[in-house]
Design an enzyme around this catalytic site. Structure first.
Site, short mmCIF file in Angstrom:
data_model
loop_
_atom_site.label_atom_id
_atom_site.label_comp_id
_atom_site.label_asym_id
_atom_site.label_seq_id
_atom_site.Cartn_x
_atom_site.Cartn_y
_atom_site.Cartn_z
N ALA A 63 0.86 -1.18 0.00
CA ALA A 63 0.00 0.00 0.00
C ALA A 63 0.90 1.23 0.00
O ALA A 63 2.06 1.17 0.42
CB ALA A 63 -0.90 -0.02 1.23
N GLY A 108 0.71 -4.95 1.07
CA GLY A 108 -0.46 -5.07 0.20
C GLY A 108 -0.19 -5.86 -1.08
O GLY A 108 -1.12 -6.39 -1.68
N GLU A 111 -0.57 -9.34 -0.08
CA GLU A 111 -2.00 -9.52 0.24
C GLU A 111 -2.85 -9.64 -1.02
O GLU A 111 -3.77 -10.45 -1.08
CB GLU A 111 -2.47 -8.35 1.12
CG GLU A 111 -1.84 -8.41 2.51
CD GLU A 111 -2.03 -7.15 3.33
OE1 GLU A 111 -1.82 -6.04 2.79
OE2 GLU A 111 -2.38 -7.25 4.52
N GLU A 131 4.67 -4.60 7.71
CA GLU A 131 3.88 -3.52 8.33
C GLU A 131 4.29 -3.17 9.75
O GLU A 131 4.31 -1.99 10.11
CB GLU A 131 2.38 -3.88 8.30
CG GLU A 131 1.75 -3.79 6.92
CD GLU A 131 1.86 -5.08 6.12
OE1 GLU A 131 2.62 -5.98 6.52
OE2 GLU A 131 1.17 -5.18 5.10
N1 CAA Z 1 4.52 3.18 -1.07
C1 CAA Z 1 4.85 4.31 -1.73
N2 CAA Z 1 5.94 4.41 -2.51
C2 CAA Z 1 6.71 3.30 -2.64
C3 CAA Z 1 6.41 2.09 -1.99
C4 CAA Z 1 5.24 2.04 -1.18
N3 CAA Z 1 4.85 0.94 -0.55
N4 CAA Z 1 7.37 1.19 -2.31
C5 CAA Z 1 8.23 1.81 -3.13
N5 CAA Z 1 7.84 3.09 -3.33
C6 CAA Z 1 8.51 4.12 -4.15
C7 CAA Z 1 9.70 4.72 -3.43
O1 CAA Z 1 9.30 5.73 -2.53
C8 CAA Z 1 10.50 5.25 -4.59
O2 CAA Z 1 9.93 6.46 -5.03
P1 CAA Z 1 10.89 7.71 -5.41
O3 CAA Z 1 11.66 7.23 -6.60
O4 CAA Z 1 9.92 8.79 -5.73
O5 CAA Z 1 11.74 7.96 -4.22
C9 CAA Z 1 10.24 4.22 -5.68
O6 CAA Z 1 9.05 3.52 -5.31
C10 CAA Z 1 11.36 3.20 -5.82
O7 CAA Z 1 11.57 2.63 -4.55
P2 CAA Z 1 13.02 2.51 -3.85
O8 CAA Z 1 13.89 3.64 -4.29
O9 CAA Z 1 12.80 2.35 -2.38
O10 CAA Z 1 13.55 1.16 -4.52
P3 CAA Z 1 14.56 0.12 -3.88
O11 CAA Z 1 14.90 -0.83 -4.97
O12 CAA Z 1 15.67 0.82 -3.19
O13 CAA Z 1 13.73 -0.67 -2.75
C11 CAA Z 1 11.82 -1.81 -1.85
C12 CAA Z 1 12.63 -1.46 -3.11
C13 CAA Z 1 12.64 -2.74 -0.93
C14 CAA Z 1 10.55 -2.53 -2.29
C15 CAA Z 1 11.45 -0.50 -1.09
O14 CAA Z 1 10.90 0.42 -2.01
C16 CAA Z 1 10.48 -0.70 0.01
O15 CAA Z 1 10.85 -1.18 1.08
N6 CAA Z 1 9.20 -0.31 -0.19
C17 CAA Z 1 8.20 -0.38 0.82
C18 CAA Z 1 7.72 -1.81 1.02
C19 CAA Z 1 6.70 -1.87 2.14
O16 CAA Z 1 6.99 -1.58 3.28
N7 CAA Z 1 5.46 -2.28 1.80
C20 CAA Z 1 4.39 -2.38 2.74
C21 CAA Z 1 3.60 -1.11 2.78
S1 CAA Z 1 2.42 -1.11 4.09
C22 CAA Z 1 1.09 -1.98 3.54
O17 CAA Z 1 1.10 -2.54 2.47
C23 CAA Z 1 -0.07 -1.96 4.49
C24 CAA Z 1 -1.16 -2.91 4.14
O18 CAA Z 1 -1.14 -4.06 4.47
C25 CAA Z 1 -2.35 -2.40 3.50
#
Ligand code: CAA
Length: 277
Positions: A63, A108, A111, A131
């Protein structure tokens, strides 16, 4: 502009979540677009779906953390319901949905994959429920579907530790059905990437499902899904009704007649072109 694309190949529909710059993260608009794409599927012609993410790095990275960062308690609950409603509609979609997981499937992302019927992935896929590291619980069904899929003990470990796992471990715990790697020729050149092999396998599986009797495939999905919610006694009663509902269909008559013809004379072997009737 929609963050989701849809195409068909014969009786197979392919829905692609396409917000590559944010690794296909799910904001409210993407959730609306996914719902609209499923609603637009023509169930008279399409018999199996594939759900995938754009690019070769991420299926869905979760998400949208930016959107969630400022939500109030009430807004957080409403955002969870929005995701849950979309994912429930995927889980209950009348025809099978295969998740082709081409990279990150986090939060998500894992999920939405779990709301599909079958999960195939490329060997660069990474799964997890990160999360609690962000100060929230999984919110789009992760606390419910992960335990049902891999068992409560493994699900609790993954959720409490927020540890990401690679494709091989996801396969070992039963989270994914199959993992695909690149094909390399004798000289060491890559002739097909893992993502290409994943999509080819997903399309082949979807076409195989689409070639089977549609009424029976749909009834099987409903029997398995509904049966998982109830006791075994209630479950077999659900099965009996759905089993019975297939009889007198043209496809049941032709499918069985074809088998009996083949028994009489193997030269009469033929594929049944099921009519969905
Ligand atoms: N939300 C918003 N933006 C996201 C995102 C997310 N979940 N995941 C990645 N992005 C964006 C980053 O902010 C980045 O944007 P910018 O270029 O504008 O900075 C772009 O995507 C590329 O990401 P990274 O530079 O971080 O890429 P990376 O290769 O270094 O890392 C990754 C990849 C390990 C997937 C890392 O992006 C990451 O950890 N993302 C978050 C993963 C996460 O925590 N997901 C769970 C979200 S909570 C949820 O889902 C709740 C639920 O159950 C409903």
């Amino acid at each position: 502009m929609s963050f989701v694309t849809y195409e068909t190949e014969g009786a197979v529909g392919i829905i692609t979540i396409s917000r590559e710059k944010a690794l296909n993260a799910l904001n409210s608009q993407v959730l609306d677009d996914i719902k609209a794409a499923f609603d637009a599927v023509d169930l008279n012609t399409v018999r199996c779906l594939i759900l995938t993410g754009a690019g070769d790095k991420s299926f869905v990275a979760g998400a949208d953390i930016g959107e969630m960062s400022t939500l109030t308690k009430a807004e957080g609950e409403a955002f969870g319901k929005k995701g849950n409603d979309v994912f429930l509609s995927i889980e209950k979609f009348p025809i099978p949905v295969i998740a082709a997981i081409n990279g990150f499937a986090l939060g998500g992302g894992n999920e939405i994959a779990m709301s599909c019927d079958i999960r195939l992935c490329s060997d660069n896929a990474v799964f997890g429920q990160p999360e609690v590291g962000l100060g929230i619980t999984p919110g789009f069904g992760g606390t419910q579907r992960l335990a049902r899929l891999v068992g409560a003990g493994v699900a609790k470990q993954l959720v409490y530790t927020a540890r990401n796992i690679k494709a091989a471990e996801a396969y070992r715990i039963g989270l994914v059905n199959e993992v695909f790697s690149a094909t390399v020729d004798e000289a060491g050149n890559v002739t097909a990437t893992a993502q290409e092999n994943l999509m080819a396998a997903a399309k082949k599986m979807a076409a195989g499902i689409a070639a089977n009797a549609p009424i029976a495939v749909r009834a099987s999905k409903k029997a398995i899904n509904d049966g998982l919610q109830v006791s075994i006694d209630e479950g077999v009663a659900i099965e009996e009704k759905l089993f019975g509902s297939c009889f007198e269909s043209e496809d049941q008559k032709e499918g069985m007649a074809n088998f009996l013809r083949k028994k009489d004379d193997p030269a009469k072997v033929k594929h049944v072109a099921f009519k969905n009737a």
